[in-house]
Design a protein around this motif. Structure first.
Motif, PDB file in Angstrom:
ATOM      1  N   GLU A  17      50.588 -16.833   7.107  1.00 30.19           N
ATOM      2  CA  GLU A  17      49.895 -18.091   7.403  1.00 30.19           C
ATOM      3  C   GLU A  17      49.517 -18.829   6.120  1.00 30.19           C
ATOM      4  O   GLU A  17      49.621 -20.060   6.045  1.00 30.19           O
ATOM      5  CB  GLU A  17      48.646 -17.819   8.237  1.00 30.19           C
ATOM      6  CG  GLU A  17      47.929 -19.085   8.666  1.00 30.19           C
ATOM      7  CD  GLU A  17      46.711 -18.818   9.545  1.00 30.19           C
ATOM      8  OE1 GLU A  17      46.151 -19.783  10.079  1.00 30.19           O
ATOM      9  OE2 GLU A  17      46.337 -17.633   9.685  1.00 30.19           O
ATOM     10  N   ALA A  18      49.086 -18.081   5.094  1.00 28.93           N
ATOM     11  CA  ALA A  18      48.696 -18.708   3.825  1.00 28.93           C
ATOM     12  C   ALA A  18      49.886 -19.430   3.177  1.00 28.93           C
ATOM     13  O   ALA A  18      49.736 -20.527   2.629  1.00 28.93           O
ATOM     14  CB  ALA A  18      48.141 -17.658   2.877  1.00 28.93           C
ATOM     15  N   TYR A  47      52.664 -20.516   4.834  1.00 26.16           N
ATOM     16  CA  TYR A  47      53.006 -21.666   5.688  1.00 26.16           C
ATOM     17  C   TYR A  47      52.108 -22.852   5.356  1.00 26.16           C
ATOM     18  O   TYR A  47      52.568 -23.993   5.263  1.00 26.16           O
ATOM     19  CB  TYR A  47      52.837 -21.304   7.169  1.00 26.16           C
ATOM     20  CG  TYR A  47      53.857 -20.343   7.716  1.00 26.16           C
ATOM     21  CD1 TYR A  47      55.220 -20.539   7.508  1.00 26.16           C
ATOM     22  CD2 TYR A  47      53.466 -19.240   8.467  1.00 26.16           C
ATOM     23  CE1 TYR A  47      56.155 -19.659   8.030  1.00 26.16           C
ATOM     24  CE2 TYR A  47      54.398 -18.355   8.985  1.00 26.16           C
ATOM     25  CZ  TYR A  47      55.741 -18.559   8.761  1.00 26.16           C
ATOM     26  OH  TYR A  47      56.660 -17.691   9.284  1.00 26.16           O
ATOM     27  N   GLN A  48      50.820 -22.571   5.181  1.00 30.70           N
ATOM     28  CA  GLN A  48      49.872 -23.644   4.869  1.00 30.70           C
ATOM     29  C   GLN A  48      50.163 -24.247   3.505  1.00 30.70           C
ATOM     30  O   GLN A  48      50.023 -25.457   3.306  1.00 30.70           O
ATOM     31  CB  GLN A  48      48.437 -23.096   4.911  1.00 30.70           C
ATOM     32  CG  GLN A  48      47.360 -24.170   4.859  1.00 30.70           C
ATOM     33  CD  GLN A  48      47.449 -25.126   6.043  1.00 30.70           C
ATOM     34  OE1 GLN A  48      47.460 -24.700   7.202  1.00 30.70           O
ATOM     35  NE2 GLN A  48      47.526 -26.418   5.759  1.00 30.70           N
ATOM     36  N   ARG A  49      50.593 -23.406   2.582  1.00 31.76           N
ATOM     37  CA  ARG A  49      50.934 -23.900   1.235  1.00 31.76           C
ATOM     38  C   ARG A  49      52.114 -24.869   1.318  1.00 31.76           C
ATOM     39  O   ARG A  49      52.121 -25.894   0.624  1.00 31.76           O
ATOM     40  CB  ARG A  49      51.289 -22.719   0.332  1.00 31.76           C
ATOM     41  CG  ARG A  49      51.610 -23.143  -1.093  1.00 31.76           C
ATOM     42  CD  ARG A  49      52.034 -21.982  -1.955  1.00 31.76           C
ATOM     43  NE  ARG A  49      52.565 -22.445  -3.227  1.00 31.76           N
ATOM     44  CZ  ARG A  49      53.182 -21.667  -4.103  1.00 31.76           C
ATOM     45  NH1 ARG A  49      53.342 -20.378  -3.853  1.00 31.76           N
ATOM     46  NH2 ARG A  49      53.643 -22.174  -5.234  1.00 31.76           N
ATOM     47  N   ILE A  53      52.893 -26.791   3.817  1.00 30.59           N
ATOM     48  CA  ILE A  53      52.381 -28.038   4.407  1.00 30.59           C
ATOM     49  C   ILE A  53      51.601 -28.849   3.379  1.00 30.59           C
ATOM     50  O   ILE A  53      51.751 -30.074   3.282  1.00 30.59           O
ATOM     51  CB  ILE A  53      51.496 -27.721   5.624  1.00 30.59           C
ATOM     52  CG1 ILE A  53      52.342 -27.095   6.741  1.00 30.59           C
ATOM     53  CG2 ILE A  53      50.789 -28.969   6.136  1.00 30.59           C
ATOM     54  CD1 ILE A  53      51.535 -26.486   7.870  1.00 30.59           C
ATOM     55  N   ASP A  54      50.771 -28.162   2.587  1.00 31.78           N
ATOM     56  CA  ASP A  54      49.904 -28.852   1.625  1.00 31.78           C
ATOM     57  C   ASP A  54      50.654 -29.343   0.392  1.00 31.78           C
ATOM     58  O   ASP A  54      50.423 -30.461  -0.089  1.00 31.78           O
ATOM     59  CB  ASP A  54      48.770 -27.916   1.184  1.00 31.78           C
ATOM     60  CG  ASP A  54      47.822 -27.571   2.333  1.00 31.78           C
ATOM     61  OD1 ASP A  54      47.804 -28.334   3.321  1.00 31.78           O
ATOM     62  OD2 ASP A  54      47.119 -26.545   2.232  1.00 31.78           O
ATOM     63  N   GLN A  92      54.211 -25.565  10.529  1.00 31.88           N
ATOM     64  CA  GLN A  92      53.108 -25.912  11.434  1.00 31.88           C
ATOM     65  C   GLN A  92      53.218 -25.148  12.746  1.00 31.88           C
ATOM     66  O   GLN A  92      52.227 -24.647  13.282  1.00 31.88           O
ATOM     67  CB  GLN A  92      53.113 -27.420  11.697  1.00 31.88           C
ATOM     68  CG  GLN A  92      52.685 -28.251  10.504  1.00 31.88           C
ATOM     69  CD  GLN A  92      52.872 -29.742  10.725  1.00 31.88           C
ATOM     70  OE1 GLN A  92      53.752 -30.169  11.470  1.00 31.88           O
ATOM     71  NE2 GLN A  92      52.053 -30.552  10.059  1.00 31.88           N
ATOM     72  N   ILE A 141      52.152 -21.562  12.257  1.00 31.29           N
ATOM     73  CA  ILE A 141      50.692 -21.422  12.173  1.00 31.29           C
ATOM     74  C   ILE A 141      50.078 -21.471  13.564  1.00 31.29           C
ATOM     75  O   ILE A 141      49.177 -20.681  13.903  1.00 31.29           O
ATOM     76  CB  ILE A 141      50.095 -22.523  11.270  1.00 31.29           C
ATOM     77  CG1 ILE A 141      50.464 -22.247   9.809  1.00 31.29           C
ATOM     78  CG2 ILE A 141      48.572 -22.591  11.422  1.00 31.29           C
ATOM     79  CD1 ILE A 141      50.020 -23.316   8.838  1.00 31.29           C
ATOM     80  N   GLU A 142      50.559 -22.367  14.399  1.00 30.94           N
ATOM     81  CA  GLU A 142      50.075 -22.442  15.788  1.00 30.94           C
ATOM     82  C   GLU A 142      50.354 -21.144  16.532  1.00 30.94           C
ATOM     83  O   GLU A 142      49.523 -20.672  17.313  1.00 30.94           O
ATOM     84  CB  GLU A 142      50.738 -23.623  16.503  1.00 30.94           C
ATOM     85  CG  GLU A 142      50.277 -24.984  15.994  1.00 30.94           C
ATOM     86  CD  GLU A 142      51.126 -26.128  16.547  1.00 30.94           C
ATOM     87  OE1 GLU A 142      52.000 -25.853  17.394  1.00 30.94           O
ATOM     88  OE2 GLU A 142      50.921 -27.276  16.115  1.00 30.94           O
TER      89      GLU A 142
END
Length: 274
Positions: A131-132, A134-136, A138-139, A151, A154-155
């Motif tokens: 998840e970390a 995946y978020q990276r 996106i950011d 995204q 993560i969902e």
């Protein structure tokens, strides 16, 4: 003979007929004068898209040894990591792709490498680390074609976490319900045998407690069933992502286009020579 095989291989490659391209390029590779980075890169690419992962992996290692200074080296490193992922060798894939990210931080495939690392962690059920990453993506890479897939993952992880929590609560509530029911039956026996007022009061309290727990269990079961329905819908989307990761034919479209043009040019030159 080699010229004809190479021309046929280039024609098959330009049409995306990967199995035929593999066959022809392998024939050409047996002639020392035709051994070069372009040929092996086209062979590896053809093997990858033909799902011949074992041979593609072997040729990646061969390429890295034979042509360490080639401009294709970053692509071969990424391709090797991707093949390892496709073979289910997730830990090795993470090592190779992490090394790629370390060596080529400005490469166009950096976000794709991060995504495959996250996918490998996801496949290994290490959801927190996945998840970390995946978020990276996106950011830090908002224009990457991996953002929507990240995204979605993560969902999926959030939903999985909710499901696990609900199952835990259901288990805890169920155990509490069984204990309360046992106490209720115990008090019921005392009430039937002694008819003591205090026992009657305890019996009423136990009935109320049992009813409350039954309602909690029903509510948890409804939430779990709802999650299962949502999960069923997500699984179809999930499969699309899996298929997209394994084929990913559009990711290097420009690069393949260039190689195809080069193959056609070589073909024309060989035709003129004949």
């Amino acid at each position: 003979m080699a010229d004809a095989s190479f021309i046929q291989g280039c024609q098959a490659y330009s049409r995306g007929e990967w199995t035929s391209a593999v066959f022809m390029f392998r024939k050409v590779a047996t002639y020392p004068e035709y051994e070069n980075p372009d040929l092996y890169y086209m062979l590896i690419t053809s093997e990858l898209y033909a799902n011949d992962y074992e041979n593609a992996l072997m040729n990646c290692d061969l390429f890295l040894k034979k042509y360490p200074s080639s401009l294709y080296i970053p692509r071969i490193c990424y391709t090797k990591g991707k093949i390892l992922y496709s073979l289910g060798q997730y830990e090795k894939s993470i090592v190779v792709l992490s090394d790629f990210c370390h060596q080529y931080p400005d490469d166009d495939l950096y976000s794709s490498s991060l995504f495959l690392i996250a996918e490998s962690l996801y496949a290994e059920f290490d959801y927190e680390k996945a998840e970390a990453i995946y978020q990276r993506i996106i950011d830090e890479f908002p224009s990457s074609n991996k953002v929507s897939a990240a995204q979605f993952r993560i969902e999926s992880i959030v939903q999985h976490s909710r499901e696990e929590k609900l199952l835990y609560l259901l288990k805890q509530t169920g155990e509490e319900y069984l204990a309360a029911k046992e106490e209720y039956e115990k008090q019921l026996k005392l009430y039937n045998s002694d008819a003591i007022n205090s026992t009657k009061d305890k019996l009423i309290d136990s009935q109320k407690r049992n009813k409350s727990l039954e309602e909690q269990i029903k509510d948890l079961e409804m939430q779990i069933n709802q999650l299962k329905q949502e999960k069923s819908l997500q699984e179809s989307e999930n499969q699309k992502i899996e298929d997209g990761i394994k084929s990913e034919r559009n990711q290097n479209t420009e690069e393949i286009k260039i190689l195809r043009e080069k193959a056609l040019l070589i073909q024309e030159l060989l035709n003129e020579k004949q």
